[in-house]
Write a protein that holds these residues in place. Structure first.
Motif, mmCIF file in Angstrom:
data_model
loop_
_atom_site.group_PDB
_atom_site.id
_atom_site.type_symbol
_atom_site.label_atom_id
_atom_site.label_comp_id
_atom_site.label_asym_id
_atom_site.label_seq_id
_atom_site.Cartn_x
_atom_site.Cartn_y
_atom_site.Cartn_z
ATOM 1 N N GLU A 11 0.827 -1.214 0.000
ATOM 2 C CA GLU A 11 0.000 0.000 0.000
ATOM 3 C C GLU A 11 0.859 1.262 0.000
ATOM 4 O O GLU A 11 0.561 2.232 -0.716
ATOM 5 C CB GLU A 11 -0.947 -0.014 1.202
ATOM 6 N N LEU A 12 1.933 1.257 0.786
ATOM 7 C CA LEU A 12 2.826 2.430 0.817
ATOM 8 C C LEU A 12 3.520 2.632 -0.533
ATOM 9 O O LEU A 12 3.640 3.765 -1.012
ATOM 10 C CB LEU A 12 3.871 2.274 1.923
ATOM 11 N N LYS A 14 2.436 1.700 -3.476
ATOM 12 C CA LYS A 14 1.427 2.182 -4.425
ATOM 13 C C LYS A 14 1.150 3.675 -4.199
ATOM 14 O O LYS A 14 1.093 4.454 -5.152
ATOM 15 C CB LYS A 14 0.143 1.369 -4.288
ATOM 16 N N LYS A 15 1.013 4.054 -2.944
ATOM 17 C CA LYS A 15 0.739 5.450 -2.600
ATOM 18 C C LYS A 15 1.817 6.384 -3.137
ATOM 19 O O LYS A 15 1.546 7.495 -3.577
ATOM 20 C CB LYS A 15 0.634 5.585 -1.081
ATOM 21 N N HIS A 16 3.061 5.903 -3.142
ATOM 22 C CA HIS A 16 4.187 6.739 -3.566
ATOM 23 C C HIS A 16 4.660 6.443 -4.985
ATOM 24 O O HIS A 16 5.736 6.891 -5.393
ATOM 25 C CB HIS A 16 5.342 6.605 -2.571
#
Length: 169
Positions: A11-12, A14-16
């Motif tokens: 998730e991190l 993907k977020k970045h």
């Protein structure tokens, strides 16, 4: 808790905007077919969360390793590991089996994992013969995942079209 850490990392990333790839090994010590099916299901959950791609291979008990010692004590070596196997496995052939995880189930788990992700290359020979490779891949799909044959046909065609487009550009 390890699954939660992996989910959080995907998730991190993907977020970045960081591309992620998963590398999985089928048949590590103490594993069995059911556990590998759970791993495949978990990887598909990660795909929905943003895992970009995955590759699945078979465990290889190289000489002078802890794993080779474990196989010698708990399993049956099926292939001469020196010279015949690489980290990619032996053309999807298991190097060993145990009473809890047969060679056929190891192969099936590896094929199903790669088919679940549309990794058709894992079932192809590196000889450049497209028709022979297509027949080999079709054989695996029919044997192990025939219920999803329409999805495989569409997915394979999509990947072939993308490859052709890249080669033309």
């Amino acid at each position: 808790e390890k699954h939660e850490d992996i989910i959080r990392a995907i998730e991190l990333c993907k977020k970045h905007g960081i591309n992620t790839q998963g590398f999985f090994i089928i048949g590590l010590p103490f594993s069995n077919f059911e556990a590998e099916m759970r791993s495949i299901a978990f990887s598909l959950k990660l795909k929905k969360l943003g895992l970009g791609s995955s590759a699945w291979g078979l465990a290889v008990p190289f000489p002078c390793t802890w794993m080779r010692k474990w196989v010698d004590e708990n399993g049956t070596l099926l292939a001469d590991v020196v010279g015949k196997l690489s980290i990619d496995g032996l053309k999807n052939e298991p190097a060993f089996e145990t009473k809890d995880f047969s060679a056929e189930d190891r192969k099936k788990a590896c094929v199903l994992a790669n088919l679940a992700w549309g990794n058709y290359w894992i079932n192809a020979e590196g000889d450049g013969h497209a028709a022979r490779n297509l027949a080999r891949i079709a054989k695996f799909i029919i044997k192990y995942d025939s219920k999803r044959l329409p999805w495989h046909i569409a997915n394979f065609a999509k990947k072939a079209a993308l490859r052709l487009k890249r080669n033309i550009a």
